[in-house]
Design an enzyme around this catalytic site. Structure first.
Site, short mmCIF file in Angstrom:
data_model
loop_
_atom_site.label_atom_id
_atom_site.label_comp_id
_atom_site.label_asym_id
_atom_site.label_seq_id
_atom_site.Cartn_x
_atom_site.Cartn_y
_atom_site.Cartn_z
N CYS A 139 -20.24 51.63 30.51
CA CYS A 139 -21.62 51.78 30.97
C CYS A 139 -22.50 52.42 29.90
O CYS A 139 -22.02 53.18 29.06
CB CYS A 139 -21.65 52.68 32.19
SG CYS A 139 -20.58 52.13 33.51
N ARG A 178 -22.01 47.83 24.16
CA ARG A 178 -20.97 48.64 24.78
C ARG A 178 -20.16 47.84 25.81
O ARG A 178 -19.10 48.27 26.22
CB ARG A 178 -21.60 49.85 25.47
CG ARG A 178 -22.22 50.83 24.51
CD ARG A 178 -23.06 51.85 25.23
NE ARG A 178 -22.30 52.77 26.04
CZ ARG A 178 -21.76 53.90 25.60
NH1 ARG A 178 -21.90 54.24 24.34
NH2 ARG A 178 -21.09 54.70 26.39
N TRP A 228 -20.46 48.65 33.58
CA TRP A 228 -19.19 47.97 33.31
C TRP A 228 -18.29 48.34 34.49
O TRP A 228 -17.90 49.50 34.63
CB TRP A 228 -18.62 48.47 31.98
CG TRP A 228 -17.44 47.73 31.46
CD1 TRP A 228 -17.45 46.53 30.81
CD2 TRP A 228 -16.07 48.14 31.52
NE1 TRP A 228 -16.17 46.18 30.46
CE2 TRP A 228 -15.30 47.14 30.88
CE3 TRP A 228 -15.41 49.24 32.05
CZ2 TRP A 228 -13.92 47.22 30.76
CZ3 TRP A 228 -14.03 49.33 31.93
CH2 TRP A 228 -13.31 48.32 31.29
N ASN A 230 -22.43 57.22 34.09
CA ASN A 230 -21.38 56.66 33.25
C ASN A 230 -20.16 57.55 33.44
O ASN A 230 -20.27 58.77 33.34
CB ASN A 230 -21.85 56.67 31.78
CG ASN A 230 -20.80 56.15 30.83
OD1 ASN A 230 -19.78 55.61 31.26
ND2 ASN A 230 -21.05 56.31 29.54
N GLY A 231 -18.99 56.95 33.74
CA GLY A 231 -17.78 57.76 33.94
C GLY A 231 -17.15 57.43 35.28
O GLY A 231 -17.44 56.39 35.88
N GLU A 244 -3.27 43.87 13.77
CA GLU A 244 -4.72 43.86 13.86
C GLU A 244 -5.27 42.42 13.81
O GLU A 244 -6.19 42.08 14.55
CB GLU A 244 -5.32 44.72 12.74
CG GLU A 244 -6.82 44.70 12.62
CD GLU A 244 -7.55 45.18 13.87
OE1 GLU A 244 -6.92 45.70 14.79
OE2 GLU A 244 -8.78 44.98 13.93
N LYS A 257 -7.52 40.95 16.79
CA LYS A 257 -8.88 40.45 16.54
C LYS A 257 -9.03 39.04 17.08
O LYS A 257 -10.00 38.71 17.74
CB LYS A 257 -9.15 40.49 15.02
CG LYS A 257 -10.53 40.74 14.60
CD LYS A 257 -11.08 42.13 14.78
CE LYS A 257 -10.39 43.03 15.70
NZ LYS A 257 -10.87 44.35 15.89
N GLU A 288 -8.88 38.97 21.01
CA GLU A 288 -9.99 39.57 21.77
C GLU A 288 -11.26 38.75 21.68
O GLU A 288 -12.04 38.74 22.63
CB GLU A 288 -10.21 41.05 21.44
CG GLU A 288 -10.75 41.38 20.09
CD GLU A 288 -10.90 42.90 19.89
OE1 GLU A 288 -11.04 43.65 20.85
OE2 GLU A 288 -10.88 43.32 18.72
N HIS A 291 14.73 38.31 15.68
CA HIS A 291 15.36 39.04 16.79
C HIS A 291 14.77 38.64 18.14
O HIS A 291 14.93 39.35 19.12
CB HIS A 291 15.22 40.55 16.57
CG HIS A 291 15.91 41.01 15.33
ND1 HIS A 291 17.27 40.98 15.18
CD2 HIS A 291 15.41 41.46 14.15
CE1 HIS A 291 17.59 41.42 13.96
NE2 HIS A 291 16.47 41.71 13.32
N LYS A 335 -17.20 48.31 24.10
CA LYS A 335 -17.17 48.93 22.78
C LYS A 335 -16.60 50.34 22.83
O LYS A 335 -15.88 50.78 21.96
CB LYS A 335 -18.58 48.94 22.19
CG LYS A 335 -18.66 49.48 20.77
CD LYS A 335 -17.99 48.54 19.79
CE LYS A 335 -18.05 49.01 18.35
NZ LYS A 335 -17.08 48.27 17.53
C1 AGP Z 1 -11.26 46.81 18.66
O1 AGP Z 1 -11.64 45.56 18.23
C2 AGP Z 1 -11.25 47.03 20.07
N1 AGP Z 1 -12.24 46.42 20.80
C3 AGP Z 1 -10.55 48.22 20.64
O2 AGP Z 1 -9.19 47.97 20.50
C4 AGP Z 1 -10.85 49.60 20.04
O3 AGP Z 1 -10.34 49.68 18.76
C5 AGP Z 1 -10.23 50.69 20.94
O4 AGP Z 1 -10.78 50.62 22.22
C6 AGP Z 1 -10.40 52.09 20.36
O5 AGP Z 1 -11.73 52.41 20.20
P1 AGP Z 1 -12.17 53.64 19.30
O6 AGP Z 1 -11.83 53.31 17.89
O7 AGP Z 1 -13.64 53.77 19.53
O8 AGP Z 1 -11.41 54.83 19.78
#
Ligand code: AGP
Length: 604
Positions: A2, A28, A74, A100-101, A477, A481, A484, A500, A599
């Protein structure tokens, strides 16, 4: 997650300022949005969908008023519907609240409020708040007292902003969720009058001011014709004003189709910023201020998602320098070996607000460890709560998928180990490599064949990424990427692990991206793994430098310039970012705001 925006003192521009602020918070992640304005009357407008839907809804409603709040939601409690969107109202439509929260005790509060005759319109935890304020007003409390007493009933995490009909201004409170106050034209901490803003994050109002105050947990603020910040007992606090060093333009797309692509291309500059003034090659020294005195007997990293991959990389740097180190997913830290007093627990986080990482760092604090935040966000909760902070200085990152901040995290942990635990011999090798990095990243960006590779393999059933040593976190990573932003299946593996189990899944429709750097043992063994997958029919894309002979075996090659194996991780990763971007773009995905993601993940 949010997003909250609020403002007062903007006159007729209030509504547009709020809607525009919400647009700036879109990164976000959200699924509904709303606005509330208070003037002669209090009115709200809210809708499921995006800000364009909110703008359409606002066209058929005339909202006026000089103080206002806005929200992007959100979903956590109840699906994204008009009714569940914020602001939420009390029974008399004279109190509007955005939040938010998560309010953990909302069920018992709602049951009590229902028993007292209140009726609820949504499934959210938030809606208890306006009703609690209403109860206070009914009991003849002043608006401010009613707000404070409502907040004192809440358990959980919140950044909350409220407007109350007949009471000037905004009432805000924070606990475990970010909230920042902006001082705009004519506003100071002492001023009578002027423009004031509140938001979950600075980009929401950055074009109007660079002067901000960060609220701490347990603090309240009232914004009317001035700003008053108080603690939970009501005592007035004097707050430091910080200056934001990046510009509003840095939060625009600058001609790129997506923020993610812009941010991938910003990596040379982001790396220069991270290294500037910190590296002295001639004397082989690294200057990261007081952090240099840290000499931890052992190190534990805590982080999530992309930042966890940076943590895996950082732990390996420490281990290679002879210091025992482990990386933990922050959400699993509770089961970690407890750190002891002299241990260093490092939280890596782009946002500095990730709830899982914050909670792990707080646990480390409770256990008596020394804590360090490696973050991009000055003034974030981690920055303020940890014993130390190392800023990665990447500039604002808007795309939900982390790109330049991952590069910044890897560069920053290099600076950390070089300054604290590495010998001068490795400094003499690594410092020149770090100096070369921004130029090498630029070379990759200018010459990459990632788009062609993406066109060739973009319709595959599944994608594998393999690497050893420093390339293992990059393999993880690369897969994260791709999955996502493309919503396609992708997995990253330590190259030696394929045989394995995962090898069973490999066939001609499973391209394998093999990260191979240099001509050392790890590279030679990864070439062996390339041959294993090829024997099962899998096409191989080698992401590799000239030193390795991997290009001789691969079906496609993505080149990187020669660098040290550890710093080359940033270069191979840039190629994988571009592959992910182009595959997602060809599939027409929502690249900057992928479905179901946010985000800044401020819930555990
Ligand atoms: C990254 O592409 C992500 N969307 C997500 O994994 C992110 O890295 C994770 O939520 C941690 O966020 P932060 O680095 O703000 O702690």
């Amino acid at each position: 997650m949010c997003g909250i925006i609020g403002c007062i003192g903007r006159g007729e521009r209030t509504l547009e300022t709020l809607v525009h602020g919400l647009e700036k918070l879109e990164y976000r992640g959200y699924d509904s949005a709303g606005i509330g304005l208070s003037g002669e009357t209090l009115e709200i407008c809210k809708t499921a969908g995006d800000i364009a839907d909110l703008r359409a809804a606002l066209d058929s409603q005339s909202l006026t008023g000089g103080s206002g709040i806005g929200h992007t939601r959100w979903s956590t409690h109840g699906p994204p519907t008009d009714a569940n969107a914020h602001p939420h109202l009390d029974c008399t439509d004279s109190v509007a609240v955005v939040h938010n929260g998560i309010i953990e005790n909302y069920r018992s509060l709602r049951d009590q409020l229902r028993a007292d005759g209140h009726t609820f319109d949504s499934e959210t935890d938030t809606e208890v708040v306006p009703h609690l304020i209403e109860s206070g007003l009914n009991a003849e409390q002043s608006p401010e007292d009613a707000f404070r007493s409502a907040i004192s009933d809440l358990e959980g995490s919140y950044a909350i902003a409220a407007i109350i009909e007949g009471a000037d201004g905004l009432f805000v409170a924070r606990n475990d969720s970010p909230l920042v106050v902006g001082l705009g034209d004519g506003a100071t901490t002492e001023s009578e009058g002027g423009e004031f803003f509140i938001a979950s994050d600075v980009p929401a109002f950055r074009e109007f001011t660079d002067r901000v105050i960060y609220l701490e947990d347990g603090e309240f603020a009232r914004l009317d014709d001035g700003l008053t910040v108080t603690d939970h007992t009501g005592e007035q606090l004097s707050k430091e004003v910080h200056t934001i060093e990046w510009s509003a333009e840095q939060t625009g797309k600058s001609g790129y189709d997506h923020f993610m692509l812009k941010e991938i291309y910003e990596q040379p500059r982001a790396l220069r910023q991270c290294l500037r003034g910190r590296v002295e090659e001639q004397t082989a020294t690294v200057d990261i201020g007081a952090l240099e005195t840290l000499s931890p007997p052992s190190v534990q990293f805590v982080a999530c998602g992309t930042s966890y991959h940076a943590a895996l990389y950082g732990a390996q740097l420490f281990r290679d320098a002879g210091v025992p180190a482990q990386a933990f997913l922050a959400s699993e830290f509770a089961t970690a070996v407890p750190p002891i007093q002299s241990d260093l627990v490092i939280g890596i986080s782009q946002s500095g607000e990730t709830a899982d990482t914050l909670s792990a760092l707080r646990e480390a604090n409770r256990r008596g460890a020394n804590t360090l935040a490696v973050t991009n966000t000055v003034g974030s909760t981690m920055d303020r709560e940890c014993d130390h902070t190392l800023y990665i200085r990447s500039g604002p990152e808007i795309g939900v998928a982390a790109t330049k901040t991952f590069a910044g995290q890897l560069a920053a942990v290099n600076l950390l180990t070089l300054a604290t635990v590495e010998e001068s011999q490795s400094k003499r090798t690594v410092l020149p490599a770090l100096r070369e990095l921004p130029g090498d990243v630029q070379y990759v960006l200018d010459s990459s064949d990632a788009e062609e590779v993406a066109e060739h393999y973009g319709n595959s059933k599944s994608y594998f990424f393999i690497g050893r040593g420093y390339q293992f976190p990059v393999a993880l990573e690369g897969a994260l990427k791709l999955k996502e932003i493309s919503y396609e299946h992708a997995e990253g593996f330590a190259a030696g692990e394929l045989k394995h189990g995962p090898l069973a899944l490999v066939d001609s429709e499973t391209p394998v991206f093999a990260l191979v750097v240099g001509d050392g043992e790890k590279a030679r063994k990864t070439v062996g793994n390339i041959k294993e997958v090829q024997a099962r029919g899998a096409p191989v894309v080698a992401v590799t430098d000239e030193k390795s002979d991997a290009h001789r075996y691969a079906d496609h090659v993505l080149h990187i310039p020669e660098n040290t194996p550890r710093t080359a991780a940033i270069l191979t990763n840039v190629q994988l970012q571009l592959v992910a971007y182009h595959i997602a773009n060809q599939l027409g995905r929502s690249i900057d705001k992928p479905r179901n993601l946010a985000k800044s993940v401020t819930v555990e």
